[in-house]
Design a protein around this motif. Structure first.
Motif, PDB file in Angstrom:
ATOM      1  N   TYR A 124      49.230 -30.861 -32.021  1.00  0.00           N
ATOM      2  CA  TYR A 124      47.987 -30.115 -32.204  1.00  0.00           C
ATOM      3  C   TYR A 124      46.847 -31.077 -32.529  1.00  0.00           C
ATOM      4  O   TYR A 124      47.011 -31.968 -33.357  1.00  0.00           O
ATOM      5  CB  TYR A 124      48.123 -29.101 -33.341  1.00  0.00           C
ATOM      6  N   PRO A 125      45.687 -30.886 -31.913  1.00  0.00           N
ATOM      7  CA  PRO A 125      44.545 -31.759 -32.230  1.00  0.00           C
ATOM      8  C   PRO A 125      44.031 -31.550 -33.646  1.00  0.00           C
ATOM      9  O   PRO A 125      43.455 -32.467 -34.242  1.00  0.00           O
ATOM     10  CB  PRO A 125      43.494 -31.373 -31.191  1.00  0.00           C
ATOM     11  N   SER A 126      44.189 -30.330 -34.189  1.00  0.00           N
ATOM     12  CA  SER A 126      43.813 -30.038 -35.567  1.00  0.00           C
ATOM     13  C   SER A 126      44.971 -29.320 -36.244  1.00  0.00           C
ATOM     14  O   SER A 126      45.680 -28.538 -35.608  1.00  0.00           O
ATOM     15  CB  SER A 126      42.561 -29.156 -35.627  1.00  0.00           C
ATOM     16  N   LEU A 127      45.158 -29.581 -37.522  1.00  0.00           N
ATOM     17  CA  LEU A 127      46.298 -29.002 -38.234  1.00  0.00           C
ATOM     18  C   LEU A 127      46.053 -29.090 -39.734  1.00  0.00           C
ATOM     19  O   LEU A 127      45.640 -30.129 -40.243  1.00  0.00           O
ATOM     20  CB  LEU A 127      47.583 -29.752 -37.882  1.00  0.00           C
ATOM     21  N   LEU A 128      46.307 -27.992 -40.435  1.00  0.00           N
ATOM     22  CA  LEU A 128      46.195 -27.972 -41.891  1.00  0.00           C
ATOM     23  C   LEU A 128      47.594 -27.873 -42.471  1.00  0.00           C
ATOM     24  O   LEU A 128      48.377 -27.002 -42.085  1.00  0.00           O
ATOM     25  CB  LEU A 128      45.327 -26.796 -42.339  1.00  0.00           C
ATOM     26  N   LEU A 129      47.907 -28.755 -43.407  1.00  0.00           N
ATOM     27  CA  LEU A 129      49.255 -28.825 -43.975  1.00  0.00           C
ATOM     28  C   LEU A 129      49.378 -27.941 -45.208  1.00  0.00           C
ATOM     29  O   LEU A 129      48.519 -27.944 -46.087  1.00  0.00           O
ATOM     30  CB  LEU A 129      49.588 -30.270 -44.344  1.00  0.00           C
ATOM     31  N   ALA A 130      50.476 -27.199 -45.259  1.00  0.00           N
ATOM     32  CA  ALA A 130      50.788 -26.356 -46.410  1.00  0.00           C
ATOM     33  C   ALA A 130      52.197 -26.682 -46.893  1.00  0.00           C
ATOM     34  O   ALA A 130      53.017 -27.237 -46.160  1.00  0.00           O
ATOM     35  CB  ALA A 130      50.697 -24.876 -46.031  1.00  0.00           C
ATOM     36  N   SER A 131      52.455 -26.328 -48.137  1.00  0.00           N
ATOM     37  CA  SER A 131      53.802 -26.457 -48.687  1.00  0.00           C
ATOM     38  C   SER A 131      54.257 -25.106 -49.201  1.00  0.00           C
ATOM     39  O   SER A 131      53.484 -24.142 -49.247  1.00  0.00           O
ATOM     40  CB  SER A 131      53.817 -27.466 -49.844  1.00  0.00           C
ATOM     41  N   GLY A 132      55.518 -25.048 -49.603  1.00  0.00           N
ATOM     42  CA  GLY A 132      55.972 -23.895 -50.349  1.00  0.00           C
ATOM     43  C   GLY A 132      55.416 -23.963 -51.761  1.00  0.00           C
ATOM     44  O   GLY A 132      54.749 -24.939 -52.138  1.00  0.00           O
ATOM     45  N   PRO A 133      55.671 -22.951 -52.599  1.00  0.00           N
ATOM     46  CA  PRO A 133      55.160 -22.963 -53.969  1.00  0.00           C
ATOM     47  C   PRO A 133      55.695 -24.155 -54.757  1.00  0.00           C
ATOM     48  O   PRO A 133      56.873 -24.493 -54.683  1.00  0.00           O
ATOM     49  CB  PRO A 133      55.681 -21.647 -54.557  1.00  0.00           C
ATOM     50  N   THR A 134      54.805 -24.807 -55.498  1.00  0.00           N
ATOM     51  CA  THR A 134      55.199 -25.982 -56.286  1.00  0.00           C
ATOM     52  C   THR A 134      55.216 -25.710 -57.785  1.00  0.00           C
ATOM     53  O   THR A 134      55.870 -26.437 -58.527  1.00  0.00           O
ATOM     54  CB  THR A 134      54.223 -27.148 -56.046  1.00  0.00           C
ATOM     55  N   GLY A 135      54.462 -24.705 -58.235  1.00  0.00           N
ATOM     56  CA  GLY A 135      54.348 -24.472 -59.667  1.00  0.00           C
ATOM     57  C   GLY A 135      53.561 -25.543 -60.379  1.00  0.00           C
ATOM     58  O   GLY A 135      53.651 -25.692 -61.601  1.00  0.00           O
ATOM     59  N   GLY A 136      52.756 -26.290 -59.609  1.00  0.00           N
ATOM     60  CA  GLY A 136      52.033 -27.419 -60.179  1.00  0.00           C
ATOM     61  C   GLY A 136      50.814 -27.048 -60.989  1.00  0.00           C
ATOM     62  O   GLY A 136      50.310 -27.869 -61.756  1.00  0.00           O
ATOM     63  N   GLY A 137      50.308 -25.837 -60.833  1.00  0.00           N
ATOM     64  CA  GLY A 137      49.101 -25.419 -61.533  1.00  0.00           C
ATOM     65  C   GLY A 137      47.863 -25.618 -60.686  1.00  0.00           C
ATOM     66  O   GLY A 137      47.784 -26.581 -59.914  1.00  0.00           O
ATOM     67  N   ASP A 138      46.899 -24.709 -60.836  1.00  0.00           N
ATOM     68  CA  ASP A 138      45.623 -24.770 -60.120  1.00  0.00           C
ATOM     69  C   ASP A 138      45.817 -24.762 -58.599  1.00  0.00           C
ATOM     70  O   ASP A 138      45.099 -25.437 -57.861  1.00  0.00           O
ATOM     71  CB  ASP A 138      44.821 -25.996 -60.550  1.00  0.00           C
TER      72      ASP A 138
END
Length: 248
Positions: A124-138
Protein backbone atom coordinates in the motif's frame (compact mmCIF):
# COMPACT_ATOMS: atom_id res chain seq x y z
CA UNK A 1 4.55 2.28 -6.15
CA UNK A 2 7.12 4.81 -4.94
CA UNK A 3 9.63 3.58 -2.40
CA UNK A 4 9.69 5.35 0.95
CA UNK A 5 13.22 6.60 1.60
CA UNK A 6 12.60 9.43 4.06
CA UNK A 7 11.09 9.83 7.52
CA UNK A 8 9.67 12.75 9.49
CA UNK A 9 9.55 12.74 13.28
CA UNK A 10 7.14 14.91 15.24
CA UNK A 11 9.28 15.98 18.21
CA UNK A 12 8.14 19.46 19.23
CA UNK A 13 6.11 18.53 22.32
CA UNK A 14 6.85 20.19 25.66
CA UNK A 15 6.72 17.05 27.81
CA UNK A 16 4.67 18.83 30.48
CA UNK A 17 3.39 15.62 32.05
CA UNK A 18 6.96 14.45 32.69
CA UNK A 19 7.42 17.25 35.20
CA UNK A 20 11.05 18.13 36.03
CA UNK A 21 12.41 15.52 33.61
CA UNK A 22 10.42 17.06 30.76
CA UNK A 23 11.94 20.46 31.51
CA UNK A 24 15.45 19.06 31.17
CA UNK A 25 15.27 16.98 28.00
CA UNK A 26 12.82 16.41 25.12
CA UNK A 27 10.85 13.17 25.30
CA UNK A 28 12.80 11.72 22.39
CA UNK A 29 15.93 11.74 24.56
CA UNK A 30 14.45 9.52 27.27
CA UNK A 31 16.57 6.38 27.50
CA UNK A 32 15.20 2.86 27.44
CA UNK A 33 17.62 -0.04 27.36
CA UNK A 34 20.57 2.34 27.47
CA UNK A 35 19.69 4.24 24.28
CA UNK A 36 17.53 7.30 23.68
CA UNK A 37 14.22 6.76 21.92
CA UNK A 38 15.21 8.95 18.97
CA UNK A 39 18.64 7.38 18.41
CA UNK A 40 17.20 3.88 18.54
CA UNK A 41 14.46 4.81 16.08
CA UNK A 42 16.90 6.45 13.66
CA UNK A 43 19.11 3.37 13.83
CA UNK A 44 16.19 1.09 12.97
CA UNK A 45 15.20 3.37 10.09
CA UNK A 46 18.76 3.34 8.75
CA UNK A 47 18.83 -0.45 8.95
CA UNK A 48 15.57 -0.52 6.94
CA UNK A 49 17.14 1.65 4.23
CA UNK A 50 15.74 5.03 5.30
CA UNK A 51 18.68 7.40 5.69
CA UNK A 52 16.95 10.75 5.12
CA UNK A 53 15.46 11.78 8.46
CA UNK A 54 13.81 15.11 9.31
CA UNK A 55 12.99 15.95 12.92
CA UNK A 56 10.42 18.68 13.54
CA UNK A 57 11.55 20.35 16.76
CA UNK A 58 10.13 22.78 19.27
CA UNK A 59 10.72 22.32 22.99
CA UNK A 60 14.45 22.19 23.88
CA UNK A 61 15.30 21.96 20.18
CA UNK A 62 19.06 22.34 20.78
CA UNK A 63 19.21 18.66 21.80
CA UNK A 64 17.93 17.58 18.40
CA UNK A 65 20.11 20.12 16.59
CA UNK A 66 23.18 18.60 18.25
CA UNK A 67 22.00 15.10 17.32
CA UNK A 68 21.60 16.17 13.68
CA UNK A 69 25.18 17.44 13.61
CA UNK A 70 26.35 14.07 14.87
CA UNK A 71 24.24 11.63 12.82
CA UNK A 72 24.56 11.51 9.01
CA UNK A 73 21.33 12.03 7.12
CA UNK A 74 19.50 13.65 10.04
CA UNK A 75 18.34 17.28 9.89
CA UNK A 76 16.02 19.41 11.98
CA UNK A 77 13.32 21.93 11.10
CA UNK A 78 11.86 24.10 13.83
CA UNK A 79 8.20 24.68 14.57
CA UNK A 80 8.24 28.22 16.00
CA UNK A 81 4.62 27.89 17.13
CA UNK A 82 5.11 24.68 19.12
CA UNK A 83 4.07 26.21 22.45
CA UNK A 84 0.77 27.57 21.09
CA UNK A 85 -0.18 24.84 18.62
CA UNK A 86 -0.88 21.14 18.40
CA UNK A 87 1.03 18.40 16.62
CA UNK A 88 -0.77 19.12 13.33
CA UNK A 89 1.28 22.29 13.00
CA UNK A 90 4.46 20.23 13.32
CA UNK A 91 3.20 17.94 10.58
CA UNK A 92 2.64 20.99 8.37
CA UNK A 93 6.23 22.11 9.05
CA UNK A 94 7.48 18.63 8.17
CA UNK A 95 5.50 18.50 4.93
CA UNK A 96 6.79 21.93 3.90
CA UNK A 97 10.37 20.77 4.44
CA UNK A 98 10.06 17.55 2.39
CA UNK A 99 8.78 16.22 -0.90
CA UNK A 100 7.33 12.88 -1.90
CA UNK A 101 6.31 9.81 0.11
CA UNK A 102 7.45 9.61 3.71
CA UNK A 103 7.18 7.72 6.95
CA UNK A 104 5.64 9.80 9.74
CA UNK A 105 6.63 8.91 13.30
CA UNK A 106 6.20 10.17 16.85
CA UNK A 107 9.49 10.74 18.67
CA UNK A 108 8.24 9.70 22.12
CA UNK A 109 7.71 5.99 21.44
CA UNK A 110 9.63 2.75 21.35
CA UNK A 111 8.59 -0.16 19.13
CA UNK A 112 9.95 -3.42 17.78
CA UNK A 113 11.38 -3.84 14.26
CA UNK A 114 8.21 -5.59 13.10
CA UNK A 115 6.44 -2.24 13.18
CA UNK A 116 8.68 -0.87 10.42
CA UNK A 117 8.58 -4.08 8.43
CA UNK A 118 4.78 -3.98 8.34
CA UNK A 119 4.53 -0.36 7.23
CA UNK A 120 7.33 -0.45 4.66
CA UNK A 121 5.95 -3.39 2.67
CA UNK A 122 5.09 -2.20 -0.83
CA UNK A 123 1.50 -3.42 -0.71
CA UNK A 124 0.00 0.00 0.00
CA UNK A 125 1.32 3.48 -0.82
CA UNK A 126 -0.20 4.76 2.45
CA UNK A 127 -0.80 2.81 5.65
CA UNK A 128 -1.55 3.60 9.29
CA UNK A 129 -0.27 1.10 11.85
CA UNK A 130 -2.40 -0.07 14.77
CA UNK A 131 -1.86 -2.53 17.58
CA UNK A 132 -4.08 -4.49 19.87
CA UNK A 133 -4.80 -3.02 23.33
CA UNK A 134 -1.62 -2.36 25.31
CA UNK A 135 -2.94 -0.94 28.58
CA UNK A 136 -0.19 1.64 28.35
CA UNK A 137 -2.34 4.64 29.27
CA UNK A 138 -3.40 7.69 27.25
CA UNK A 139 -4.30 5.48 24.28
CA UNK A 140 -5.53 6.89 20.98
CA UNK A 141 -8.19 4.52 19.67
CA UNK A 142 -8.83 3.93 15.98
CA UNK A 143 -12.16 3.13 14.35
CA UNK A 144 -12.31 1.62 10.88
CA UNK A 145 -14.72 1.49 8.02
CA UNK A 146 -14.79 -1.18 5.36
CA UNK A 147 -12.35 -0.87 2.50
CA UNK A 148 -11.08 -3.05 -0.32
CA UNK A 149 -9.12 -5.15 0.40
CA UNK A 150 -8.24 -3.67 3.82
CA UNK A 151 -10.15 -1.61 6.42
CA UNK A 152 -9.54 2.14 6.18
CA UNK A 153 -9.44 4.93 8.74
CA UNK A 154 -12.76 6.29 9.96
CA UNK A 155 -11.99 8.09 13.22
CA UNK A 156 -9.52 8.39 16.13
CA UNK A 157 -10.05 9.53 19.70
CA UNK A 158 -8.70 9.11 23.22
CA UNK A 159 -12.27 8.61 24.40
CA UNK A 160 -13.36 5.05 23.72
CA UNK A 161 -17.04 5.98 24.18
CA UNK A 162 -16.86 8.42 21.25
CA UNK A 163 -18.05 5.79 18.77
CA UNK A 164 -20.47 2.89 18.95
CA UNK A 165 -18.89 -0.49 18.77
CA UNK A 166 -15.36 -1.55 19.65
CA UNK A 167 -12.38 0.27 18.16
CA UNK A 168 -10.28 -1.34 15.45
CA UNK A 169 -7.09 -0.93 17.44
CA UNK A 170 -4.67 1.44 19.13
CA UNK A 171 -2.62 4.08 17.32
CA UNK A 172 1.09 3.25 17.30
CA UNK A 173 2.31 6.50 15.77
CA UNK A 174 3.89 5.16 12.57
CA UNK A 175 2.14 6.13 9.33
CA UNK A 176 3.23 5.67 5.74
CA UNK A 177 2.16 8.65 3.64
CA UNK A 178 2.13 8.15 -0.12
CA UNK A 179 1.79 10.75 -2.84
CA UNK A 180 -2.02 10.69 -3.04
CA UNK A 181 -2.54 10.93 0.71
CA UNK A 182 0.09 13.66 0.98
CA UNK A 183 -1.87 15.60 -1.65
CA UNK A 184 -5.05 15.09 0.40
CA UNK A 185 -3.33 16.51 3.47
CA UNK A 186 -2.23 19.59 1.57
CA UNK A 187 -5.66 20.02 -0.02
CA UNK A 188 -7.34 20.05 3.40
CA UNK A 189 -4.67 22.12 5.20
CA UNK A 190 -6.29 25.56 5.03
CA UNK A 191 -9.73 24.35 6.04
CA UNK A 192 -8.35 22.18 8.82
CA UNK A 193 -6.31 24.93 10.48
CA UNK A 194 -9.10 27.47 10.05
CA UNK A 195 -11.46 25.21 12.00
CA UNK A 196 -8.90 23.85 14.47
CA UNK A 197 -5.71 25.98 14.68
CA UNK A 198 -4.44 23.98 17.67
CA UNK A 199 -5.42 20.58 16.32
CA UNK A 200 -3.44 17.36 16.60
CA UNK A 201 -2.05 15.53 13.60
CA UNK A 202 -4.43 12.62 14.13
CA UNK A 203 -7.36 14.93 13.39
CA UNK A 204 -5.69 16.12 10.20
CA UNK A 205 -5.23 12.51 9.09
CA UNK A 206 -8.95 11.97 9.65
CA UNK A 207 -9.79 15.03 7.55
CA UNK A 208 -7.51 13.93 4.71
CA UNK A 209 -8.92 10.39 4.84
CA UNK A 210 -12.32 11.73 3.75
CA UNK A 211 -10.66 12.48 0.39
CA UNK A 212 -8.19 9.62 0.04
CA UNK A 213 -8.78 6.43 2.06
CA UNK A 214 -6.02 5.56 4.54
CA UNK A 215 -5.65 1.76 4.88
CA UNK A 216 -5.08 0.27 8.32
CA UNK A 217 -2.81 -2.56 9.42
CA UNK A 218 -3.14 -4.04 12.91
CA UNK A 219 -0.53 -6.20 14.63
CA UNK A 220 -2.32 -7.57 17.65
CA UNK A 221 0.76 -8.52 19.68
CA UNK A 222 3.07 -5.67 18.66
CA UNK A 223 5.50 -4.73 21.43
CA UNK A 224 5.67 -0.96 21.80
CA UNK A 225 5.09 1.93 24.18
CA UNK A 226 4.50 5.66 24.09
CA UNK A 227 5.95 7.76 26.91
CA UNK A 228 4.03 10.80 28.14
CA UNK A 229 4.55 10.70 31.91
CA UNK A 230 6.65 9.04 34.60
CA UNK A 231 4.33 6.05 34.98
CA UNK A 232 4.50 5.35 31.24
CA UNK A 233 8.28 5.77 31.34
CA UNK A 234 8.58 3.27 34.20
CA UNK A 235 6.37 0.81 32.32
CA UNK A 236 8.47 1.16 29.16
CA UNK A 237 11.66 0.34 31.04
CA UNK A 238 10.40 -2.37 33.37
CA UNK A 239 7.79 -4.16 31.25
CA UNK A 240 8.00 -3.27 27.56
CA UNK A 241 11.76 -3.21 27.07
CA UNK A 242 12.41 -6.76 28.38
CA UNK A 243 9.73 -8.12 26.02
CA UNK A 244 11.09 -6.13 23.11
CA UNK A 245 14.71 -7.13 23.78
CA UNK A 246 13.69 -10.78 23.98
CA UNK A 247 12.16 -10.60 20.50
CA UNK A 248 15.07 -8.80 18.91
Amino acid sequence: MARVDQAVFLAAGRGVRLGPRGREIPKGFLEVGGTSLIERAVGLLNAAGIRDVTIVTGHLHAHYDALARRLPGVRTVHNPDFAESGSARSLAVGLAATEGPLLLLEADAIWEKAALTAVLRKTYPSLLLASGPTGGGDEVWIWAQSGTPRPVLDFMSKRCATRRGPPFGELVGITRIGAAFRAALLATEDRFFTSDPKGDYEDWLIAAATRVPLPLRRIDDLVWAEIDDEAMYARARATVWPRLAARE
